[in-house]
Design a protein around this motif. Structure first.
Motif, short mmCIF file in Angstrom:
data_model
loop_
_atom_site.label_atom_id
_atom_site.label_comp_id
_atom_site.label_asym_id
_atom_site.label_seq_id
_atom_site.Cartn_x
_atom_site.Cartn_y
_atom_site.Cartn_z
N LYS A 107 -67.31 -33.07 -35.37
CA LYS A 107 -66.38 -32.56 -36.39
C LYS A 107 -64.98 -33.13 -36.19
N ILE A 108 -64.54 -33.18 -34.95
CA ILE A 108 -63.21 -33.70 -34.64
C ILE A 108 -63.12 -35.17 -35.03
N ALA A 109 -64.16 -35.92 -34.70
CA ALA A 109 -64.19 -37.35 -35.04
C ALA A 109 -64.07 -37.55 -36.54
N GLY A 110 -64.82 -36.78 -37.31
CA GLY A 110 -64.73 -36.90 -38.76
C GLY A 110 -63.39 -36.48 -39.30
N PHE A 111 -62.80 -35.47 -38.70
CA PHE A 111 -61.52 -34.92 -39.16
C PHE A 111 -60.39 -35.94 -39.04
N ILE A 112 -60.44 -36.79 -38.00
CA ILE A 112 -59.35 -37.75 -37.77
C ILE A 112 -59.72 -39.17 -38.17
N GLY A 113 -60.92 -39.37 -38.71
CA GLY A 113 -61.31 -40.71 -39.15
C GLY A 113 -61.74 -41.64 -38.04
N ALA A 114 -62.27 -41.10 -36.94
CA ALA A 114 -62.76 -41.94 -35.85
C ALA A 114 -64.02 -42.67 -36.27
N ALA A 115 -64.27 -43.82 -35.66
CA ALA A 115 -65.48 -44.58 -35.97
C ALA A 115 -66.73 -43.89 -35.46
#
Length: 433
Positions: free
Chosen positions: A86-94
């Motif tokens: 969820k965190i990755a998606g929230f900040i636009g991580a690959a």
């Protein structure tokens, strides 16, 4: 304007009163005064759904992650790694493997400084800015002292913007620069820095860009890849989540080149007495038992923020900030530090009230139910740059109303009058009696 505020053409109205009902603490009073919470840059309040998430985890799913091969262990691991996604998606991580859990943003920045610092040598340079939080100053000072590298910094303009013109003229970022580390949004001035421009400057000379995004991630949509950053640090407790949890995002190609920061369980592949090999990122940087319940709680906070929409939250903050700047301009003797226009600035507004120490301002406002912060806000060099010992800071968030700004202004008028009205000495009063 109504407290149900249209945040953008074509979107539904932002109903701040409906949002406030999700936060039980906003029903508190301070003496006879309703709580007016204007200290969200320090820490945000938590909606009931986030509070419930941590209670549910401890009540029904509590176990250690990765190590416990039973049902509860599988549930805990799934929730912990699910929050990472969820965190990755929230900040636009690959990918979720680029997201590292730490105990706070300070530890995330220390992790960045110490792992990147492992390759620094005398003659190398690290560039920060004078507007940084101490968490993005002290770790770099320590690393430079240890390695012999030189610490340099961006200055700011009189209106609180990063002085890129001066930096370019003086060749601040040059072939000796190995790391540039700056804040996305100042916790004192509210200034939003052009990290895309800074990324271009850093990468042009082969340097790495680290961004402290603790103030901006809670307030606006974030895309770390679009920024061009190499590492980004932020914290959970400013974005409706828990204390005790920070995040460091890093480009995977960079992370896999870096050494461990802390040693212990789960950050290893094989341990022998003669030496050890280390796990790939992100687990290489997550030694020991991690803040598992806190990660689950942050996942719930992200669900809540995304349910409202970060674009709508940012638009609400812009409206509240514009209103606050307009109303504060009418307070006699008050001077705002930093940008006085709601352009490229966030909701943290720091100010001086002529003739009144910030701690006195904070105390008297608190007596009227208004929670603000007084001091140097862990940004002493920035206050020195503006020639002030400290300041008072009011900061808004998604639950802040225009009425609360009116309460703040009224309380500031009262505070100014209280400390500046003529006083009658006890001797004069005795004579009068």
């Amino acid at each position: 304007m109504s407290e149900t505020q249209v945040v953008d053409q074509g979107t539904e109205a932002y109903d701040v009163e409906a949002v406030r009902k999700d936060f039980p603490i906003l029903e508190r009073t301070v003496g006879d005064h309703p709580l007016t919470y204007l200290d969200s840059a320090n820490t945000s309040q938590k909606p009931q759904v986030v509070i419930d998430a941590v209670a549910d985890f401890y009540a029904h799913h509590n176990a250690n992650v990765a190590r416990a091969m039973h049902m509860l262990g599988a549930e805990a691991t799934g929730a912990y790694e699910g929050a990472r996604k969820k965190i990755a998606g929230f900040i636009g991580a690959a990918d979720a493997s680029e997201v590292i859990y730490t105990k706070n943003a300070s530890e995330a920045l220390n992790l960045a400084a110490n792992t990147l610092g492992a390759s620094l040598r005398p003659g190398d340079e690290v560039v920060i800015s004078v507007m940084e939080h101490h968490s993005n100053i002290v770790p770099w000072q320590l690393v430079c002292q240890r390695t012999g590298a030189t610490l340099r910094w961006f200055d700011v303009t009189a209106d609180g913007r990063l002085d890129l013109e001066k930096a370019t003229r003086e060749g601040l970022v040059n072939e000796r620069t190995k790391v540039v580390s700056v804040t996305r949004q100042s916790n004192v001035l509210g200034t939003i820095n052009p990290v895309e421009v800074l990324a271009g400057m850093a990468h042009a000379v082969g340097a790495v860009l680290v961004v402290d995004a603790s103030q901006s991630v809670p307030q606006m949509a974030t895309d770390v890849q679009a920024w061009g950053a190499d590492m980004v640090a932020f914290t959970g407790h400013k974005m409706l989540g828990p204390t005790g949890l920070g995040i460091l995002w890093g480009r995977y190609a960079l992370l896999e080149q870096l050494p461990p920061f802390l040693g212990g369980g789960e950050m290893i592949e094989v341990v022998r007495m003669e030496g050890s090999t280390y796990a790939p990122p992100p687990h290489r940087f997550e030694a020991g038992t991690m803040p598992i319940a806190q990660a689950v709680m942050l996942g719930a906070a992200i669900d809540y923020l995304e349910g409202i929409g970060m674009e709508r939250i940012a638009a609400h903050e812009q409206q509240i900030t514009a209103y606050a700047l307009e109303q504060l301009a009418g307070v006699k003797g008050l001077k705002v530090l930093g940008p006085t226009e709601p352009v490229d600035r966030g909701g943290a507004i720091s100010f001086e009230l002529e003739g009144v120490h910030p701690h006195d301002v904070m105390t008297l406002l608190d007596s009227r139910g208004v929670a603000v912060r007084g001091g140097h806000h862990c940004a002493r060099p920035l206050h020195d740059r503006f020639g002030v010992q400290s300041s008072t800071r009011a900061s808004a968030y998604l639950y802040t109303t225009q009425h609360e700004i009116d309460v703040l202004v009224e309380a500031l008028d009262y505070t100014r009058d209280f400390f500046t009205r003529p006083r009658t000495s006890s001797r004069t009063r005795r004579k009068a009696n």
